[in-house]
Design a protein around this motif. Structure first.
Motif, PDB file in Angstrom:
ATOM      1  N   LEU A 146       0.840  -1.193   0.000  1.00  0.00           N
ATOM      2  CA  LEU A 146       0.000   0.000   0.000  1.00  0.00           C
ATOM      3  C   LEU A 146       0.876   1.245   0.000  1.00  0.00           C
ATOM      4  CD1 LEU A 146      -2.714  -1.024   2.631  1.00  0.00           C
ATOM      5  CD2 LEU A 146      -2.796  -1.264   0.144  1.00  0.00           C
ATOM      6  N   ASP A 147       0.497   2.214  -0.806  1.00  0.00           N
ATOM      7  CA  ASP A 147       1.217   3.481  -0.885  1.00  0.00           C
ATOM      8  C   ASP A 147       0.705   4.405   0.212  1.00  0.00           C
ATOM      9  OD1 ASP A 147       2.473   5.842  -1.494  1.00  0.00           O
ATOM     10  OD2 ASP A 147       1.985   5.789  -3.639  1.00  0.00           O
ATOM     11  N   GLU A 148       1.594   4.777   1.132  1.00  0.00           N
ATOM     12  CA  GLU A 148       1.176   5.631   2.243  1.00  0.00           C
ATOM     13  C   GLU A 148       0.785   7.035   1.791  1.00  0.00           C
ATOM     14  OE1 GLU A 148       3.236   5.477   6.011  1.00  0.00           O
ATOM     15  OE2 GLU A 148       4.447   3.794   5.294  1.00  0.00           O
ATOM     16  N   LYS A 149       1.114   7.390   0.569  1.00  0.00           N
ATOM     17  CA  LYS A 149       0.722   8.704   0.058  1.00  0.00           C
ATOM     18  C   LYS A 149      -0.724   8.717  -0.434  1.00  0.00           C
ATOM     19  CE  LYS A 149       5.459   9.763  -1.433  1.00  0.00           C
ATOM     20  NZ  LYS A 149       6.327  10.106  -2.594  1.00  0.00           N
ATOM     21  N   LEU A 150      -1.293   7.527  -0.601  1.00  0.00           N
ATOM     22  CA  LEU A 150      -2.660   7.421  -1.098  1.00  0.00           C
ATOM     23  C   LEU A 150      -3.561   6.809  -0.033  1.00  0.00           C
ATOM     24  CD1 LEU A 150      -1.943   6.001  -4.677  1.00  0.00           C
ATOM     25  CD2 LEU A 150      -2.335   8.396  -4.034  1.00  0.00           C
ATOM     26  N   ASN A 151      -4.800   7.256   0.000  1.00  0.00           N
ATOM     27  CA  ASN A 151      -5.763   6.700   0.944  1.00  0.00           C
ATOM     28  C   ASN A 151      -6.304   5.361   0.441  1.00  0.00           C
ATOM     29  OD1 ASN A 151      -5.422   8.941   2.496  1.00  0.00           O
ATOM     30  ND2 ASN A 151      -7.575   9.552   2.512  1.00  0.00           N
ATOM     31  N   CYS A 152      -6.709   4.534   1.379  1.00  0.00           N
ATOM     32  CA  CYS A 152      -7.425   3.302   1.045  1.00  0.00           C
ATOM     33  C   CYS A 152      -8.923   3.623   1.025  1.00  0.00           C
ATOM     34  CB  CYS A 152      -7.147   2.220   2.078  1.00  0.00           C
ATOM     35  SG  CYS A 152      -5.408   1.739   2.193  1.00  0.00           S
ATOM     36  N   VAL A 153      -9.594   3.210  -0.035  1.00  0.00           N
ATOM     37  CA  VAL A 153     -10.992   3.589  -0.232  1.00  0.00           C
ATOM     38  C   VAL A 153     -11.863   2.338  -0.219  1.00  0.00           C
ATOM     39  CG1 VAL A 153     -12.631   4.772  -1.732  1.00  0.00           C
ATOM     40  CG2 VAL A 153     -10.262   5.569  -1.607  1.00  0.00           C
ATOM     41  N   PHE A 154     -12.994   2.442   0.490  1.00  0.00           N
ATOM     42  CA  PHE A 154     -13.943   1.332   0.583  1.00  0.00           C
ATOM     43  C   PHE A 154     -15.340   1.837   0.241  1.00  0.00           C
ATOM     44  CE2 PHE A 154     -10.552   0.835   3.651  1.00  0.00           C
ATOM     45  CZ  PHE A 154     -10.082  -0.445   3.391  1.00  0.00           C
ATOM     46  N   GLN A 155     -16.118   0.967  -0.354  1.00  0.00           N
ATOM     47  CA  GLN A 155     -17.512   1.298  -0.659  1.00  0.00           C
ATOM     48  C   GLN A 155     -18.403   0.120  -0.299  1.00  0.00           C
ATOM     49  OE1 GLN A 155     -19.560   1.316  -4.720  1.00  0.00           O
ATOM     50  NE2 GLN A 155     -19.250   3.515  -4.391  1.00  0.00           N
ATOM     51  N   CYS A 156     -19.475   0.422   0.411  1.00  0.00           N
ATOM     52  CA  CYS A 156     -20.492  -0.580   0.748  1.00  0.00           C
ATOM     53  C   CYS A 156     -21.798  -0.131   0.103  1.00  0.00           C
ATOM     54  CB  CYS A 156     -20.651  -0.711   2.260  1.00  0.00           C
ATOM     55  SG  CYS A 156     -21.989  -1.823   2.755  1.00  0.00           S
ATOM     56  N   ALA A 157     -22.290  -0.911  -0.855  1.00  0.00           N
ATOM     57  CA  ALA A 157     -23.524  -0.579  -1.566  1.00  0.00           C
ATOM     58  C   ALA A 157     -24.591  -1.609  -1.224  1.00  0.00           C
ATOM     59  CB  ALA A 157     -23.279  -0.548  -3.067  1.00  0.00           C
ATOM     60  N   LEU A 158     -25.749  -1.138  -0.787  1.00  0.00           N
ATOM     61  CA  LEU A 158     -26.856  -2.017  -0.408  1.00  0.00           C
ATOM     62  C   LEU A 158     -28.095  -1.656  -1.218  1.00  0.00           C
ATOM     63  CD1 LEU A 158     -28.213  -4.142   1.452  1.00  0.00           C
ATOM     64  CD2 LEU A 158     -28.707  -2.264   3.044  1.00  0.00           C
ATOM     65  N   LEU A 159     -28.561  -2.587  -2.023  1.00  0.00           N
ATOM     66  CA  LEU A 159     -29.798  -2.445  -2.778  1.00  0.00           C
ATOM     67  C   LEU A 159     -30.892  -3.183  -2.022  1.00  0.00           C
ATOM     68  CD1 LEU A 159     -31.200  -1.536  -5.467  1.00  0.00           C
ATOM     69  CD2 LEU A 159     -30.584  -3.796  -6.379  1.00  0.00           C
ATOM     70  N   TYR A 160     -32.014  -2.510  -1.736  1.00  0.00           N
ATOM     71  CA  TYR A 160     -33.062  -3.141  -0.934  1.00  0.00           C
ATOM     72  C   TYR A 160     -34.421  -2.533  -1.261  1.00  0.00           C
ATOM     73  CZ  TYR A 160     -33.100   1.061   1.997  1.00  0.00           C
ATOM     74  OH  TYR A 160     -33.209   2.355   2.445  1.00  0.00           O
ATOM     75  N   THR A 161     -35.478  -3.167  -0.771  1.00  0.00           N
ATOM     76  CA  THR A 161     -36.847  -2.692  -0.964  1.00  0.00           C
ATOM     77  C   THR A 161     -37.420  -2.250   0.373  1.00  0.00           C
ATOM     78  OG1 THR A 161     -37.189  -4.236  -2.797  1.00  0.00           O
ATOM     79  CG2 THR A 161     -39.155  -3.287  -1.787  1.00  0.00           C
ATOM     80  N   ARG A 162     -37.948  -1.035   0.413  1.00  0.00           N
ATOM     81  CA  ARG A 162     -38.570  -0.538   1.640  1.00  0.00           C
ATOM     82  C   ARG A 162     -39.914  -1.212   1.868  1.00  0.00           C
ATOM     83  NH1 ARG A 162     -38.466   5.670   2.852  1.00  0.00           N
ATOM     84  NH2 ARG A 162     -40.616   5.341   2.197  1.00  0.00           N
ATOM     85  N   SER A 163     -40.454  -1.027   3.080  1.00  0.00           N
ATOM     86  CA  SER A 163     -41.732  -1.646   3.417  1.00  0.00           C
ATOM     87  C   SER A 163     -42.883  -1.091   2.584  1.00  0.00           C
ATOM     88  CB  SER A 163     -42.036  -1.453   4.907  1.00  0.00           C
ATOM     89  OG  SER A 163     -42.036  -0.074   5.246  1.00  0.00           O
ATOM     90  N   ASP A 164     -42.701   0.121   2.000  1.00  0.00           N
ATOM     91  CA  ASP A 164     -43.747   0.688   1.145  1.00  0.00           C
ATOM     92  C   ASP A 164     -43.566   0.304  -0.317  1.00  0.00           C
ATOM     93  OD1 ASP A 164     -41.550   2.154   0.464  1.00  0.00           O
ATOM     94  OD2 ASP A 164     -42.352   4.103   1.067  1.00  0.00           O
ATOM     95  N   GLY A 165     -42.593  -0.575  -0.602  1.00  0.00           N
ATOM     96  CA  GLY A 165     -42.408  -1.071  -1.957  1.00  0.00           C
ATOM     97  C   GLY A 165     -41.371  -0.332  -2.776  1.00  0.00           C
ATOM     98  N   GLN A 166     -40.827   0.766  -2.274  1.00  0.00           N
ATOM     99  CA  GLN A 166     -39.818   1.512  -3.022  1.00  0.00           C
ATOM    100  C   GLN A 166     -38.493   0.756  -3.037  1.00  0.00           C
ATOM    101  OE1 GLN A 166     -39.281   5.599  -1.928  1.00  0.00           O
ATOM    102  NE2 GLN A 166     -41.477   6.013  -1.763  1.00  0.00           N
ATOM    103  N   ARG A 167     -37.900   0.684  -4.214  1.00  0.00           N
ATOM    104  CA  ARG A 167     -36.591   0.057  -4.371  1.00  0.00           C
ATOM    105  C   ARG A 167     -35.528   1.135  -4.237  1.00  0.00           C
ATOM    106  NH1 ARG A 167     -34.726  -4.947  -3.433  1.00  0.00           N
ATOM    107  NH2 ARG A 167     -33.224  -5.706  -4.971  1.00  0.00           N
ATOM    108  N   ARG A 168     -34.600   0.957  -3.311  1.00  0.00           N
ATOM    109  CA  ARG A 168     -33.598   1.985  -3.050  1.00  0.00           C
ATOM    110  C   ARG A 168     -32.206   1.375  -2.956  1.00  0.00           C
ATOM    111  NH1 ARG A 168     -35.808   6.697   1.020  1.00  0.00           N
ATOM    112  NH2 ARG A 168     -37.656   7.262  -0.204  1.00  0.00           N
ATOM    113  N   ILE A 169     -31.221   2.242  -3.098  1.00  0.00           N
ATOM    114  CA  ILE A 169     -29.832   1.824  -2.918  1.00  0.00           C
ATOM    115  C   ILE A 169     -29.168   2.786  -1.943  1.00  0.00           C
ATOM    116  CG2 ILE A 169     -29.041   3.160  -4.926  1.00  0.00           C
ATOM    117  CD1 ILE A 169     -26.924   0.923  -5.329  1.00  0.00           C
ATOM    118  N   ARG A 170     -28.484   2.236  -0.983  1.00  0.00           N
ATOM    119  CA  ARG A 170     -27.762   3.039   0.005  1.00  0.00           C
ATOM    120  C   ARG A 170     -26.272   2.757  -0.154  1.00  0.00           C
ATOM    121  NH1 ARG A 170     -29.664   3.485   6.160  1.00  0.00           N
ATOM    122  NH2 ARG A 170     -31.207   4.735   5.040  1.00  0.00           N
ATOM    123  N   VAL A 171     -25.504   3.819  -0.274  1.00  0.00           N
ATOM    124  CA  VAL A 171     -24.074   3.685  -0.524  1.00  0.00           C
ATOM    125  C   VAL A 171     -23.295   4.397   0.577  1.00  0.00           C
ATOM    126  CG1 VAL A 171     -22.184   4.141  -2.121  1.00  0.00           C
ATOM    127  CG2 VAL A 171     -24.452   3.565  -3.013  1.00  0.00           C
TER     128      VAL A 171
END
Length: 333
Positions: A146-171
């Motif tokens: 790992l290059d200490e001059k650069l940051n380590c980047v992470f992404q968590c993406a969650l695709l789900y359906t709400r109780s009212d039926g809406q399909r959403r993605i949370r990142v």
């Protein structure tokens, strides 16, 4: 038909892990079909006899549900707890048909996932149900320097359906610096996250090895972490009237809530209990144990980790044991 398990022959043996493995694939297959249709299962168990939780619990574990256990259920003792648990499950925000993926920058990779979910491939975590009280752990590995001059980047993406039926993605995106300075590593480490990960990994390990081996591995990891801290960081560190009655006999040991008494100590106790309950995903049952009066005192004593019980070391003895291993680790490296 589930077969009874002879626990006495397996406990403390190399085959102990069989107690935690499901019998056959019937419940596993049902759970996978439920995930495909977006069905999440919560199990409420009220056994008065042994129950094969390792097998039937697969349904909740695979679909992302909860398993709530009320052994020897008695309404006066456990009814309030069950009521609060059920109310919490019905009232909380909930998502369905969730699919989550973790991504990370160059030099890092996702090695393993831990928690209640289903995976049909190596990247997508399928959650038939998801809520804010679920916790998943991910083990990361290095694929290069790992290059200490650069940051380590992470992404968590969650695709789900709400109780009212809406399909959403949370990142969620997270960028953290890489460091070779051991002091920075310890300074910014999140202890709760580390403990959560270690416990989830230990639970997964218990499926294939004995509990004693799992405990030994946890101790070894603690020793190596603390030895590294001592070796690289320690030198730079600075040293450093409740129930409204007069006697224990007058207390009603069957109470499931603490009575409100107009006294400073009672107010403090109420606040402590309320705070602890607010920090838990499930309602904690209140048990009143009067010293030298109630049979449940022995059960309570077994939970005191700082005291020696049966074949287990006391907390102080365990710390001394870890301390000796740290000294050995430091002296041999």
């Amino acid at each position: 038909m589930l077969q009874g398990r002879d626990e006495n022959k397996l406990v403390n043996t190399d085959k102990e892990s069989q107690l935690f493995a499901p019998q056959g694939s019937f419940y596993k297959d049902i759970a996978e079909k439920m995930v495909e249709t977006g069905v999440c299962v919560d199990l409420f168990l009220f056994p008065n006899a042994p129950v094969d939780l390792a097998t039937i619990g697969t349904v909740a574990g695979t679909t992302g549900g909860d398993t709530l256990f009320y052994p020897n259920f008695a309404a006066p003792k456990d009814g309030y707890r069950f009521q609060e648990d059920l109310k919490r499950l019905l009232q909380r925000e909930f998502g369905f048909e969730g699919v989550m993926r973790i991504r990370c920058s160059d030099g890092l990779r996702v090695v393993e996932h831990f928690g209640n979910f289903h995976m049909r491939n190596a990247t997508d975590v399928e959650l038939a149900g998801i809520d804010s009280e679920k916790a998943l752990a991910v083990q990361l590995g290095h694929t290069g320097a790992l290059d200490e001059k650069l940051n380590c980047v992470f992404q968590c993406a969650l695709l789900y359906t709400r109780s009212d039926g809406q399909r959403r993605i949370r990142v969620h995106n997270l960028s953290v610096p890489a460091t070779s300075v051991m002091g920075n590593l310890f300074r910014y480490a999140d202890m709760d996250t580390c403990v959560n990960y270690l416990l989830k990994a230990a639970m997964a390990e218990a499926m294939t090895t004995s509990l004693k081996s799992v405990g030994d591995q946890l101790t070894d990891k603690c020793v190596r972490v603390l030895a590294a801290y001592r070796k690289h960081c320690a030198a730079a560190s600075s040293p450093g009237q409740y129930f409204g009655v007069d006697t224990l006999e007058a207390i009603d040991a069957s109470m499931t809530t603490i009575p409100h008494v107009d006294s400073p100590l009672s107010h403090k106790l109420q606040a402590i209990v309320a705070y602890i309950q607010s920090r838990r995903a499930r309602h904690l049952a209140l048990r009143i144990v009067r010293q030298q009066l109630d049979p449940s005192e022995m059960e309570f004593a077994a939970l005191l980790v700082e005291d020696k019980n049966n074949d287990h070391m006391s907390y102080v003895d365990y710390l001394c044991h870890v301390h000796r291993q740290i000294q050995t680790e430091v002296s041999t490296t």
